[in-house]
Design an enzyme around this catalytic site. Structure first.
Site, PDB file in Angstrom:
ATOM      1  N   SER A  85     -36.714 -33.739  19.362  1.00 34.67           N
ATOM      2  CA  SER A  85     -36.733 -32.305  19.596  1.00 34.67           C
ATOM      3  C   SER A  85     -35.393 -31.791  20.116  1.00 34.67           C
ATOM      4  O   SER A  85     -34.407 -31.780  19.400  1.00 34.67           O
ATOM      5  CB  SER A  85     -37.879 -31.964  20.552  1.00 34.67           C
ATOM      6  N   LYS A 107     -38.514 -34.586  15.084  1.00 36.20           N
ATOM      7  CA  LYS A 107     -39.405 -33.490  15.498  1.00 36.20           C
ATOM      8  C   LYS A 107     -38.609 -32.200  15.432  1.00 36.20           C
ATOM      9  O   LYS A 107     -37.893 -31.845  16.347  1.00 36.20           O
ATOM     10  CB  LYS A 107     -39.919 -33.743  16.917  1.00 36.20           C
TER      11      LYS A 107
END
Length: 469
Positions: free
Chosen positions: A309, A334
């Site tokens: 992320s 992600k």
């Protein structure tokens, strides 16, 4: 080996944005839909009533409703878009407070109902994947690694459990124990008993390696930008000439945090952009003209499959801009943005956007590829069997418990004894396991371990030789 009070167990790798809000008017009107959509809504309404009125047994309309709503989100074939029951919402709120006991794991798992096929990126989608253990937390000290899979909790398989159900089983009062079964490297399986605790983790760690500034970003929180600035005051006082930024095992965090930190290195251009069908979610975050770190200072960024992320945003920005050289493994992958919405007492998570690196690349499901890949060493079947034996018998743990202080002579004798017993692991691998176990028992483990960290070794070599400029 792999905020304020940080999340003790996070239900999923952190999205770029997470927001809670209530839907003010969930009623869909014909005026706001296309004719095709309205036709399907009419068909659904007919089938709902038909089943309710004609099924052989009387059925609660809530049961039909819940089944239909879950099916709606499952049809998206997106592990991050899910319907949340009342209990799920309670778990999600608890998870984001950081005020309960847990084991200190960042974990991820697709919805079991999706029945996803195994892929090289996710070979065991039916189990819970450890994205990263929080350093110093109980799971970290118990020897759980990024990339491990939790196949059972307290004897119950995680195959059919949702991620929130696993989270609920792992959390509990501090001081209580939970038993998990770990699958490592495809074939090594063993049990671990973890004692829960309340955990607080610093957002960064820093130290010097000669004249190289070593900055490890543990989490992307509201304080990361300030802590990084403080770290560079520390580095400047010690005359640093180059930088290693380590985001290995960092599962992500706040978008604003990573943008602010990346802006310390970059003086222009895009840091990250988001793309969505919702006009307000199409955003571009750019660097301003000033930098805290001179452009003449070489930068290497260390990444692995636990970098997710926000860490991937940083890695992508540094790589695409040419400001940083990436070493390690391809990151987690992600790259989607979720909204969390309350819907009465229930709710849902819905993917509403994806983020893109400055070069316009989506990292979702593929990750950020390093400039120099250094994959973990592959073990032979014989070596895997030896490692399995060591974990099953708690061989390393028992040795360290019997010898609380690390004594080189005792470690040498211990390794000789294992080799004589038929353990086929390389001597260096055994020493690494012993060192890691000693480090896990420290309140303040070393910031880095240059002796055993091959990725860090290579980064230091490249900076000292001038190979990265």
């Amino acid at each position: 080996m792999k905020l304020k009070p940080v999340l003790l167990i996070m239900a999923t790798v952190l999205a770029v944005f997470i927001s809670f809000s209530a839907l003010s008017n969930p009623v869909l009107t014909a005026e706001s839909q296309t004719e095709n959509t309205q036709e399907y809504l009419n068909m659904f309404n007919f089938l709902f009533r038909y089943v309710q009125d004609n099924y052989v047994e009387e059925i609660d309309p809530e049961t039909l409703y819940m089944g239909a709503i879950k099916g709606l989100f499952e049809s998206l074939d997106d592990p991050y878009s899910v319907y949340l029951t009342k209990n799920d919402m309670r778990l999600l709120r608890n998870t984001t407070t950081g005020r309960f006991g847990g084991v200190g794991l960042i974990i991820s798992k697709p919805d079991p109902s999706l029945e996803l096929e195994p892929t090289p990126r996710r070979p065991y989608p039916q189990y819970v994947e450890v994205v990263s253990p929080i350093e110093g937390a109980p799971a970290y000290r118990a020897g759980i690694h990024a990339g491990d899979h939790i196949t059972a909790v307290e004897g119950e398989s995680t195959e059919e459990l949702t991620l929130d159900e696993v989270v609920d089983k792992l959390k509990g009062p501090p001081g209580t124990e939970v038993k998990v079964k770990i699958l490592r490297r495809d074939s090594i399986s063993f049990d671990v008993t973890i004692t829960r605790a309340i955990i607080e983790v610093p957002t960064i760690k820093q130290d010097m390696i000669g004249n190289i500034a070593y900055l490890r970003i543990v989490d992307w929180t509201p304080y990361t930008d300030d802590r990084v600035r403080e770290a560079f005051d520390f580095f400047e006082e010690r005359g640093y000439r180059s930088i290693i930024v380590d985001v290995r095992g960092n599962p992500g965090g706040l978008l604003d945090s990573v943008v602010d930190v990346a802006d310390l290195f970059l003086d222009s251009g895009t840091i990250v952009s988001t793309r969505s069908r919702i006009p307000s979610e199409n955003k571009r975050f750019t660097a301003d003209s000033s930098t805290e770190i001179p452009e003449t200072v070489p930068v290497i960024v260390l990444v692995d499959k636990g970098s997710a992320s926000a860490s991937e945003i940083f890695a992508g920005a540094m790589k695409d801009s040419g400001r940083g050289y990436l070493i390690g493994e391809t990151t987690y992958g992600k790259g989607s943005v979720q909204w969390v919405r309350e819907f009465g007492e229930t709710g849902f998570k819905l993917t509403i956007a994806r983020y893109y690196t400055p070069a316009g690349i989506s990292v979702d499901e593929v990750g950020v590829e390093p400039d120099l890949g250094i994959p973990p060493e592959e073990l032979s079947e014989e070596e895997q069997a030896s490692l399995q034996q060591i974990f099953e018998n708690n061989t390393i743990v028992s040795f360290v418990e019997e010898n609380p202080r690390e004594d080189p002579e005792k470690v040498d004798a211990f390794i000789d004894r294992l080799r004589n017993q038929g353990i086929s692991l390389d001597e260096r691998d055994i020493r690494f396991l012993v060192r890691s176990e000693y480090n896990r028992r420290m309140d303040f483990p070393p910031v880095y371990d240059l002796e055993f960290d091959k990725v860090l070794q290579r980064a230091v070599e490249m900076l000292e030789s001038g190979e990265v400029r």
